[in-house]
Design a protein around this motif. Sequence first.
Motif, PDB file in Angstrom:
ATOM      1  N   LYS A 301      63.485  74.737  67.319  1.00 32.79           N
ATOM      2  CA  LYS A 301      63.968  76.069  67.692  1.00 32.79           C
ATOM      3  C   LYS A 301      62.798  76.942  68.115  1.00 32.79           C
ATOM      4  CE  LYS A 301      66.200  80.214  65.816  1.00 32.79           C
ATOM      5  NZ  LYS A 301      66.678  80.893  64.598  1.00 32.79           N
ATOM      6  N   LEU A 302      62.965  77.665  69.230  1.00 35.53           N
ATOM      7  CA  LEU A 302      61.925  78.570  69.713  1.00 35.53           C
ATOM      8  C   LEU A 302      62.172  79.976  69.180  1.00 35.53           C
ATOM      9  CD1 LEU A 302      59.410  78.903  71.586  1.00 35.53           C
ATOM     10  CD2 LEU A 302      61.012  79.685  73.350  1.00 35.53           C
ATOM     11  N   HIS A 303      61.235  80.452  68.361  1.00 36.62           N
ATOM     12  CA  HIS A 303      61.333  81.829  67.858  1.00 36.62           C
ATOM     13  C   HIS A 303      60.550  82.727  68.805  1.00 36.62           C
ATOM     14  CE1 HIS A 303      61.550  85.129  64.910  1.00 36.62           C
ATOM     15  NE2 HIS A 303      60.363  85.443  65.416  1.00 36.62           N
ATOM     16  N   VAL A 304      61.238  83.655  69.470  1.00 35.77           N
ATOM     17  CA  VAL A 304      60.602  84.570  70.423  1.00 35.77           C
ATOM     18  C   VAL A 304      60.264  85.883  69.726  1.00 35.77           C
ATOM     19  CG1 VAL A 304      60.895  85.840  72.581  1.00 35.77           C
ATOM     20  CG2 VAL A 304      61.785  83.520  72.374  1.00 35.77           C
ATOM     21  N   PHE A 305      59.072  86.395  70.011  1.00 39.96           N
ATOM     22  CA  PHE A 305      58.640  87.671  69.416  1.00 39.96           C
ATOM     23  C   PHE A 305      59.041  88.820  70.352  1.00 39.96           C
ATOM     24  CE2 PHE A 305      55.910  84.377  67.626  1.00 39.96           C
ATOM     25  CZ  PHE A 305      56.074  84.614  66.274  1.00 39.96           C
ATOM     26  N   HIS A 306      58.083  89.572  70.854  1.00 39.53           N
ATOM     27  CA  HIS A 306      58.408  90.721  71.705  1.00 39.53           C
ATOM     28  C   HIS A 306      59.082  90.288  73.004  1.00 39.53           C
ATOM     29  CE1 HIS A 306      57.977  94.676  73.584  1.00 39.53           C
ATOM     30  NE2 HIS A 306      57.483  94.065  74.642  1.00 39.53           N
ATOM     31  N   SER A 307      58.458  89.320  73.689  1.00 33.89           N
ATOM     32  CA  SER A 307      58.970  88.879  74.985  1.00 33.89           C
ATOM     33  C   SER A 307      58.203  87.631  75.407  1.00 33.89           C
ATOM     34  CB  SER A 307      58.778  89.986  76.033  1.00 33.89           C
ATOM     35  OG  SER A 307      58.958  89.492  77.344  1.00 33.89           O
ATOM     36  N   GLU A 308      58.854  86.789  76.203  1.00 31.33           N
ATOM     37  CA  GLU A 308      58.153  85.633  76.763  1.00 31.33           C
ATOM     38  C   GLU A 308      57.450  85.976  78.068  1.00 31.33           C
ATOM     39  OE1 GLU A 308      59.929  81.539  76.406  1.00 31.33           O
ATOM     40  OE2 GLU A 308      61.747  82.727  76.007  1.00 31.33           O
ATOM     41  N   THR A 309      57.656  87.185  78.562  1.00 30.89           N
ATOM     42  CA  THR A 309      57.075  87.557  79.859  1.00 30.89           C
ATOM     43  C   THR A 309      56.204  88.807  79.812  1.00 30.89           C
ATOM     44  OG1 THR A 309      59.079  88.806  80.415  1.00 30.89           O
ATOM     45  CG2 THR A 309      58.971  86.508  81.156  1.00 30.89           C
ATOM     46  N   GLU A 310      56.366  89.642  78.796  1.00 32.14           N
ATOM     47  CA  GLU A 310      55.588  90.891  78.735  1.00 32.14           C
ATOM     48  C   GLU A 310      54.862  91.013  77.403  1.00 32.14           C
ATOM     49  OE1 GLU A 310      58.107  94.201  79.458  1.00 32.14           O
ATOM     50  OE2 GLU A 310      58.698  93.543  81.470  1.00 32.14           O
ATOM     51  N   VAL A 311      53.636  91.510  77.462  1.00 35.64           N
ATOM     52  CA  VAL A 311      52.847  91.695  76.248  1.00 35.64           C
ATOM     53  C   VAL A 311      53.378  92.896  75.470  1.00 35.64           C
ATOM     54  CG1 VAL A 311      51.125  93.086  77.475  1.00 35.64           C
ATOM     55  CG2 VAL A 311      50.515  91.969  75.341  1.00 35.64           C
ATOM     56  N   GLY A 312      53.393  92.798  74.147  1.00 32.17           N
ATOM     57  CA  GLY A 312      53.874  93.891  73.308  1.00 32.17           C
ATOM     58  C   GLY A 312      52.923  95.079  73.318  1.00 32.17           C
ATOM     59  N   PRO A 313      53.419  96.285  73.065  1.00 34.26           N
ATOM     60  CA  PRO A 313      52.599  97.495  73.156  1.00 34.26           C
ATOM     61  C   PRO A 313      51.452  97.550  72.153  1.00 34.26           C
ATOM     62  CG  PRO A 313      54.774  97.988  72.229  1.00 34.26           C
ATOM     63  CD  PRO A 313      54.828  96.602  72.750  1.00 34.26           C
ATOM     64  N   VAL A 314      51.657  97.066  70.935  1.00 37.53           N
ATOM     65  CA  VAL A 314      50.583  97.099  69.935  1.00 37.53           C
ATOM     66  C   VAL A 314      49.496  96.093  70.289  1.00 37.53           C
ATOM     67  CG1 VAL A 314      49.996  96.836  67.495  1.00 37.53           C
ATOM     68  CG2 VAL A 314      52.202  97.832  68.143  1.00 37.53           C
ATOM     69  N   THR A 315      49.906  94.901  70.697  1.00 37.47           N
ATOM     70  CA  THR A 315      48.950  93.877  71.124  1.00 37.47           C
ATOM     71  C   THR A 315      48.126  94.385  72.298  1.00 37.47           C
ATOM     72  OG1 THR A 315      50.435  92.115  70.392  1.00 37.47           O
ATOM     73  CG2 THR A 315      48.730  91.512  71.967  1.00 37.47           C
ATOM     74  N   LYS A 316      48.774  95.080  73.229  1.00 36.91           N
ATOM     75  CA  LYS A 316      48.071  95.643  74.406  1.00 36.91           C
ATOM     76  C   LYS A 316      47.046  96.685  73.977  1.00 36.91           C
ATOM     77  CE  LYS A 316      47.874  96.276  79.026  1.00 36.91           C
ATOM     78  NZ  LYS A 316      46.897  97.344  79.143  1.00 36.91           N
ATOM     79  N   LYS A 317      47.397  97.533  73.025  1.00 36.42           N
ATOM     80  CA  LYS A 317      46.450  98.549  72.533  1.00 36.42           C
ATOM     81  C   LYS A 317      45.243  97.908  71.863  1.00 36.42           C
ATOM     82  CE  LYS A 317      49.609 102.393  71.538  1.00 36.42           C
ATOM     83  NZ  LYS A 317      50.251 103.137  70.423  1.00 36.42           N
ATOM     84  N   LEU A 318      45.502  96.878  71.063  1.00 41.43           N
ATOM     85  CA  LEU A 318      44.412  96.168  70.397  1.00 41.43           C
ATOM     86  C   LEU A 318      43.471  95.552  71.423  1.00 41.43           C
ATOM     87  CD1 LEU A 318      46.468  94.397  67.590  1.00 41.43           C
ATOM     88  CD2 LEU A 318      44.624  96.044  67.186  1.00 41.43           C
ATOM     89  N   TYR A 319      44.054  94.904  72.424  1.00 42.71           N
ATOM     90  CA  TYR A 319      43.259  94.264  73.469  1.00 42.71           C
ATOM     91  C   TYR A 319      42.434  95.299  74.238  1.00 42.71           C
ATOM     92  CZ  TYR A 319      42.103  91.719  77.751  1.00 42.71           C
ATOM     93  OH  TYR A 319      41.433  91.168  78.812  1.00 42.71           O
ATOM     94  N   ASP A 320      43.086  96.362  74.679  1.00 46.98           N
ATOM     95  CA  ASP A 320      42.401  97.376  75.488  1.00 46.98           C
ATOM     96  C   ASP A 320      41.263  98.033  74.709  1.00 46.98           C
ATOM     97  OD1 ASP A 320      44.065  96.873  77.607  1.00 46.98           O
ATOM     98  OD2 ASP A 320      45.369  98.615  77.276  1.00 46.98           O
ATOM     99  N   THR A 321      41.463  98.258  73.420  1.00 49.79           N
ATOM    100  CA  THR A 321      40.428  98.901  72.606  1.00 49.79           C
ATOM    101  C   THR A 321      39.222  97.984  72.436  1.00 49.79           C
ATOM    102  OG1 THR A 321      42.148 100.120  71.411  1.00 49.79           O
ATOM    103  CG2 THR A 321      39.946 100.086  70.430  1.00 49.79           C
ATOM    104  N   LEU A 322      39.462  96.737  72.063  1.00 49.38           N
ATOM    105  CA  LEU A 322      38.342  95.811  71.870  1.00 49.38           C
ATOM    106  C   LEU A 322      37.635  95.536  73.195  1.00 49.38           C
ATOM    107  CD1 LEU A 322      36.625  94.065  70.098  1.00 49.38           C
ATOM    108  CD2 LEU A 322      38.334  92.259  70.231  1.00 49.38           C
ATOM    109  N   TYR A 323      38.388  95.335  74.252  1.00 54.14           N
ATOM    110  CA  TYR A 323      37.820  95.112  75.583  1.00 54.14           C
ATOM    111  C   TYR A 323      36.949  96.300  75.992  1.00 54.14           C
ATOM    112  CZ  TYR A 323      37.908  93.788  80.595  1.00 54.14           C
ATOM    113  OH  TYR A 323      37.584  93.434  81.889  1.00 54.14           O
ATOM    114  N   GLY A 324      37.437  97.501  75.729  1.00 53.95           N
ATOM    115  CA  GLY A 324      36.686  98.709  76.062  1.00 53.95           C
ATOM    116  C   GLY A 324      35.390  98.817  75.287  1.00 53.95           C
ATOM    117  N   ILE A 325      35.413  98.437  74.016  1.00 51.91           N
ATOM    118  CA  ILE A 325      34.199  98.447  73.193  1.00 51.91           C
ATOM    119  C   ILE A 325      33.197  97.429  73.726  1.00 51.91           C
ATOM    120  CG2 ILE A 325      33.292  97.822  70.912  1.00 51.91           C
ATOM    121  CD1 ILE A 325      35.865  99.057  69.715  1.00 51.91           C
ATOM    122  N   GLN A 326      33.683  96.239  74.054  1.00 46.54           N
ATOM    123  CA  GLN A 326      32.788  95.172  74.503  1.00 46.54           C
ATOM    124  C   GLN A 326      32.096  95.512  75.818  1.00 46.54           C
ATOM    125  OE1 GLN A 326      35.679  91.978  74.341  1.00 46.54           O
ATOM    126  NE2 GLN A 326      34.875  91.224  72.399  1.00 46.54           N
TER     127      GLN A 326
END
Length: 341
Positions: A301-326
């Motif tokens: 069985k495939l358990h889907v989280f936020h979406s199979e096609t779009e990144v979730g808003p919290v994950t996006k914030k985490l990514y953008d913040t760390l990327y910005g720091i780096q």
Amino acid sequence: MKKTVNIDWAKLSFSYIKTDYRYVSRWKDGKWDDGKLTEDNKLTISEASTALHYGQQCFEGLKAYRRKDGKIQLFRPDQNAKRLNNSCKRILMPEIPEEKFIDACMQVVKANEAYVPPYGTGATLYLRPFVIGVGDNVGVKPAPEYIFCVFCVPVGPYFKSGMTPVNFTVSEYDRAAPFGTGGAKVGGNYAASLYPHELAVKRGFADCIYLDPVTHTKIEEVGAANFFGITKDDKFITPKSPSILPSITKYSLMYIAENYLDMEVEESDVLIDELDKFKEAGACGTAAVITPIGGIEYKGKLHVFHSETEVGPVTKKLYDTLYGIQFGDIQAPDGWIFEVK
């Protein structure tokens, strides 16, 4: 006049490109030599080296980033030095003094400055420090000599078409044994993952999820990366186990979640039967920073989280913040950034 290289930065992938210099230091008679830069990208070692026969070797991965002002910085290399030494201790290799490790990385970046991609391309200079056991030795025991080397490769952004979620499947294979080398960054862990990874890819998945080797009930690693989940009440949860490689990216995200995004953070067991409590999930590591997880297949069985096609808003914030720091666009916590001068 500074050297320029003919590289199409937009087309870079995560693959080997020979750069001009690498750092090599040798351990013999109980001590490391001073080390030096060399243009030779070939190592000559004994056929009886323990790295070849008994897996006595470990490695690290970190990146150099070009900022908007043109300066270059490393992201938390002191943590890579500490982790490399933990790996060395686990398999009885001599430790690298932290100052020597950081200096070697700095030398390699400065000597290959032309290969540090321009700001705005999303590309970086990937550094690969490693230690191998060498010398004449056929018995199962620590090597008589060692080599510490750091080389670098310009690599493109992990997500060529944007941050798109991918799916994973739970593997029946174990990545590491209980009380084994799962917490050390040694090649054997990766060798053990090659076959399960191939099986997952053949079935259309990005990689596989490894469960704890004792009970097969708890998530440990996601391929060669660490797992995290965002609960429905915005709590950042990541697995805790001595068999998990302590990801510098993961611990950085934990700090960012708590101190930049005001989230509750928890390192604890993540039961494979309790995926319903997460609204978002991701895998994190040096190469991609974050790989969003669209879904996890378990028992057919495939358990889907936020979406199979779009990144979730919290994950996006985490990514953008760390990327910005780096890349120097967001103020980093004290001690995280080492400028290459």
